[in-house]
Write a protein that holds these residues in place. Sequence first.
Motif, mmCIF file in Angstrom:
data_model
loop_
_atom_site.group_PDB
_atom_site.id
_atom_site.type_symbol
_atom_site.label_atom_id
_atom_site.label_comp_id
_atom_site.label_asym_id
_atom_site.label_seq_id
_atom_site.Cartn_x
_atom_site.Cartn_y
_atom_site.Cartn_z
ATOM 1 N N LEU A 143 0.831 -1.196 0.000
ATOM 2 C CA LEU A 143 0.000 0.000 0.000
ATOM 3 C C LEU A 143 0.867 1.248 0.000
ATOM 4 C CD1 LEU A 143 -2.775 1.410 0.282
ATOM 5 C CD2 LEU A 143 -2.532 1.147 2.770
ATOM 6 N N LEU A 144 0.632 2.110 -0.976
ATOM 7 C CA LEU A 144 1.349 3.369 -1.048
ATOM 8 C C LEU A 144 0.498 4.536 -0.559
ATOM 9 C CD1 LEU A 144 3.107 3.109 -4.547
ATOM 10 C CD2 LEU A 144 3.912 2.288 -2.318
ATOM 11 N N ALA A 210 -6.183 -4.441 -3.535
ATOM 12 C CA ALA A 210 -6.570 -3.032 -3.474
ATOM 13 C C ALA A 210 -8.059 -2.891 -3.178
ATOM 14 C CB ALA A 210 -6.219 -2.343 -4.793
ATOM 15 N N ALA A 211 -8.884 -3.743 -3.814
ATOM 16 C CA ALA A 211 -10.324 -3.690 -3.580
ATOM 17 C C ALA A 211 -10.662 -4.033 -2.135
ATOM 18 C CB ALA A 211 -11.047 -4.643 -4.535
ATOM 19 N N GLU A 212 -9.960 -4.999 -1.570
ATOM 20 C CA GLU A 212 -10.212 -5.392 -0.182
ATOM 21 C C GLU A 212 -9.854 -4.261 0.780
ATOM 22 O OE1 GLU A 212 -11.489 -7.108 3.061
ATOM 23 O OE2 GLU A 212 -11.810 -7.894 1.030
ATOM 24 N N LEU A 228 -1.662 0.802 -4.778
ATOM 25 C CA LEU A 228 -0.604 -0.116 -4.380
ATOM 26 C C LEU A 228 0.599 0.101 -5.297
ATOM 27 C CD1 LEU A 228 -2.670 -3.394 -3.777
ATOM 28 C CD2 LEU A 228 -2.384 -1.391 -2.290
ATOM 29 N N GLN A 229 1.684 -0.610 -5.042
ATOM 30 C CA GLN A 229 2.898 -0.405 -5.818
ATOM 31 C C GLN A 229 2.677 -0.602 -7.323
ATOM 32 O OE1 GLN A 229 5.743 0.805 -5.348
ATOM 33 N NE2 GLN A 229 7.230 -0.105 -6.758
ATOM 34 N N GLN A 230 1.887 -1.605 -7.712
ATOM 35 C CA GLN A 230 1.746 -1.882 -9.134
ATOM 36 C C GLN A 230 0.299 -1.985 -9.620
ATOM 37 O OE1 GLN A 230 4.973 -5.183 -9.379
ATOM 38 N NE2 GLN A 230 5.083 -4.116 -11.337
ATOM 39 N N GLY A 269 -0.022 4.470 4.207
ATOM 40 C CA GLY A 269 1.051 3.595 3.760
ATOM 41 C C GLY A 269 1.596 2.817 4.945
ATOM 42 N N ARG A 270 2.124 1.605 4.680
ATOM 43 C CA ARG A 270 2.715 0.826 5.758
ATOM 44 C C ARG A 270 4.191 1.170 5.858
ATOM 45 N NH1 ARG A 270 1.359 -5.180 4.174
ATOM 46 N NH2 ARG A 270 2.188 -4.369 2.224
#
Length: 311
Positions: A143-144, A210-212, A228-230, A269-270
């Motif tokens: 996660l960004l 991402a949806a979750e 997210l990253q990609q 972000g984590r």
Amino acid sequence: MASPETHHLHLHLHLLLLILHLTTTTTTTDLTTLIYKGCANQNFQDPLASQNLKTLYTTLVSQSTTTTFFKTTAGDNDSTTITGLCQCRGDLSNEDCNTCVKTLPDTIQNVCKHDVIAARAQLVGCYMRYEVVGFPQAPPTELLYKQCSSHDAGGSGFDGRLEAALSLVPKGVGNGSRGYYAGVYQMVYVLGQCEGDLEGGECVNCVKSAAEIGRSECRSSVSGHVFLQQCYVSYTYYPDGVPGAGDDGGAVGGAETGAAEIEDDGGGGRDNTQKTVAIVFGGLAALGMVVAFLLVLKSAFKNKKEHYSYG
């Protein structure tokens, strides 16, 4: 002397051209609105790396005239070689893609310190990232940035409606659509896209993640955007119906740019203490209802195609 009818015709044509100009201008501005940025804390130590970055920028901007995704490397020395990519939303025309991408080098220079060794900027219509070769890579599903509206969707049944809408995205990106999907389910507009070289099951798993996150963290918010990253997934609830689309579902595009008010909840972000160079993520968004109105005008005058895309 011109007749009253001719004068009125000229006036109407002038107003029509003015409206079309304003529509195009606003849409372009909206595509280049900054959503979030990431900047490394370290700068290049070798001037050659800065030159390689300029070469990279030139190549990416040039390639965006013919493709919505391009990845390349500039330089042949391990310590100064720069790798990077740019991507537009999958439904953008080549012209709009290039218009968006060519603003990214200046955007990165403005939001980050000059010549940082890694940077990323996400706009509404496109994004660009680069890093020196050897820079630690985050996994595709890290996660960004996330953004949930502070406004809740009223009425019962929204949770089920959102669940069904978000479930369309993994199916859509894995259905021969080159990793991009936009659709509507009962007044919920959803959009998802993977980075251009993330294929098959990896893409599907990325947008599922991402949806979750959007489902669990944005809950009953009228809109949610998860990067997210990609890959990324976005949804917006339109209680009066998605502009330019029916309420019975189906693929659409561009409605996201007319999203209702979206407010920053501080991002999400984590922390990853194992990264040797920290990237600080922040963001802003300003997507107004005026764009939805302009999209309706654009559709009425058939000035440009209705859909857009991202990466």
